[in-house]
Design a protein around this motif. Structure first.
Motif, PDB file in Angstrom:
ATOM      1  N   ALA A  88       0.851  -1.185   0.000  1.00  0.00           N
ATOM      2  CA  ALA A  88       0.000   0.000   0.000  1.00  0.00           C
ATOM      3  C   ALA A  88       0.890   1.239   0.000  1.00  0.00           C
ATOM      4  N   ALA A  95      -0.731  -4.587   0.479  1.00  0.00           N
ATOM      5  CA  ALA A  95      -1.942  -3.777   0.302  1.00  0.00           C
ATOM      6  C   ALA A  95      -3.202  -4.502   0.759  1.00  0.00           C
ATOM      7  N   LEU A 111      -5.765   0.007   7.274  1.00  0.00           N
ATOM      8  CA  LEU A 111      -5.962   0.084   5.831  1.00  0.00           C
ATOM      9  C   LEU A 111      -7.278  -0.560   5.432  1.00  0.00           C
ATOM     10  N   ASP A 113      -8.824  -1.948   1.555  1.00  0.00           N
ATOM     11  CA  ASP A 113      -8.666  -2.072   0.102  1.00  0.00           C
ATOM     12  C   ASP A 113      -7.399  -1.384  -0.402  1.00  0.00           C
ATOM     13  N   GLY A 114      -6.322  -1.544   0.359  1.00  0.00           N
ATOM     14  CA  GLY A 114      -5.040  -0.993  -0.061  1.00  0.00           C
ATOM     15  C   GLY A 114      -4.855   0.482   0.198  1.00  0.00           C
ATOM     16  N   GLN A 115      -5.821   1.125   0.845  1.00  0.00           N
ATOM     17  CA  GLN A 115      -5.732   2.554   1.126  1.00  0.00           C
ATOM     18  C   GLN A 115      -5.641   2.789   2.635  1.00  0.00           C
ATOM     19  N   ILE A 116      -4.843   3.768   3.008  1.00  0.00           N
ATOM     20  CA  ILE A 116      -4.723   4.113   4.426  1.00  0.00           C
ATOM     21  C   ILE A 116      -5.991   4.818   4.880  1.00  0.00           C
ATOM     22  N   VAL A 117      -6.588   4.301   5.943  1.00  0.00           N
ATOM     23  CA  VAL A 117      -7.790   4.938   6.498  1.00  0.00           C
ATOM     24  C   VAL A 117      -7.500   5.581   7.862  1.00  0.00           C
TER      25      VAL A 117
END
Length: 204
Positions: A88, A95, A111, A113-117
């Motif tokens: 990611a 990711a 994370l 779906d591969g995105q930092i939340v």
């Protein structure tokens, strides 16, 4: 050489037929001995040639079979390459994970779906004698107000991903006994975001 041996065998066989038809017992015995001797001389040479033939054919078969075997293993090792998961953006983990921990940087992320939340947030890992395990794990359980009987210490917002190892609220200035210490707000976020079965990756 071959034609002569064939003719000798034919003449010997003819002699046997003649002796069997009209010869005496002694003549038949003598004739059979002569035929056996002739047959042994005619058959001793071919076995040597036939025994050498399989050796040459087997030696030829071995190289032809070995390339086919070596070609199949070379095609299979190429498959592990796709197993390397893309990381990611901005984190040292795959990711596909739900939580990432970098022990060297003392940071953690959530994370999706591969995105930092969420993150990075500061952490405090385990001490040298009780290091935090490195690897990829699954969240096994969550306990809001957990209390460690082993160390007689509170561990609020515990999210366990290994037996005895969890994310939880703790000191950011003292090493843990293998757990991942988080601030109060970070521990609450990790507790509310992670569920049983989620993937946690810890890297060094």
């Amino acid at each position: 050489m071959t034609v002569k041996k064939i003719m000798l065998a034919v003449s010997a066989a003819a002699a046997v037929l003649v002796l069997a038809a009209c010869g005496s017992a002694s003549e038949q015995a003598a004739g059979l001995q002569q035929v056996a001797a002739t047959a042994s001389t005619t058959t001793t040479t071919p076995p040597s040639s036939t025994s050498s033939a399989p050796a040459s054919s087997s030696s030829r078969a071995t190289p032809s079979s070995s390339p086919s075997r070596s070609s199949s293993p070379t095609s299979t090792p190429k498959k592990p390459a796709p197993t390397q998961e893309a990381q990611a953006a901005g984190v040292p983990c795959a990711a596909t994970v739900d939580a990432c921990v970098d022990l060297s940087a003392r940071k953690a992320w959530l994370l999706h779906d591969g995105q930092i939340v969420y993150g990075p947030v500061q952490i405090m890992p385990g001490m040298a004698s009780h290091p935090t395990p490195v690897g990829t794990f699954r969240v096994s359980s969550k306990v809001k107000d957990y209390h460690s009987r082993e160390f007689d210490a509170p561990m609020p917002n515990s999210v366990f991903f290994q037996p005895g190892v969890a994310f939880h609220q703790g000191s950011l200035s003292r090493y843990s006994h293998g757990c991942i210490h988080l601030s109060t707000s970070a521990s609450e976020k990790f507790f509310s975001s992670l569920s049983s079965g989620d993937t946690v990756q810890v890297v060094r």
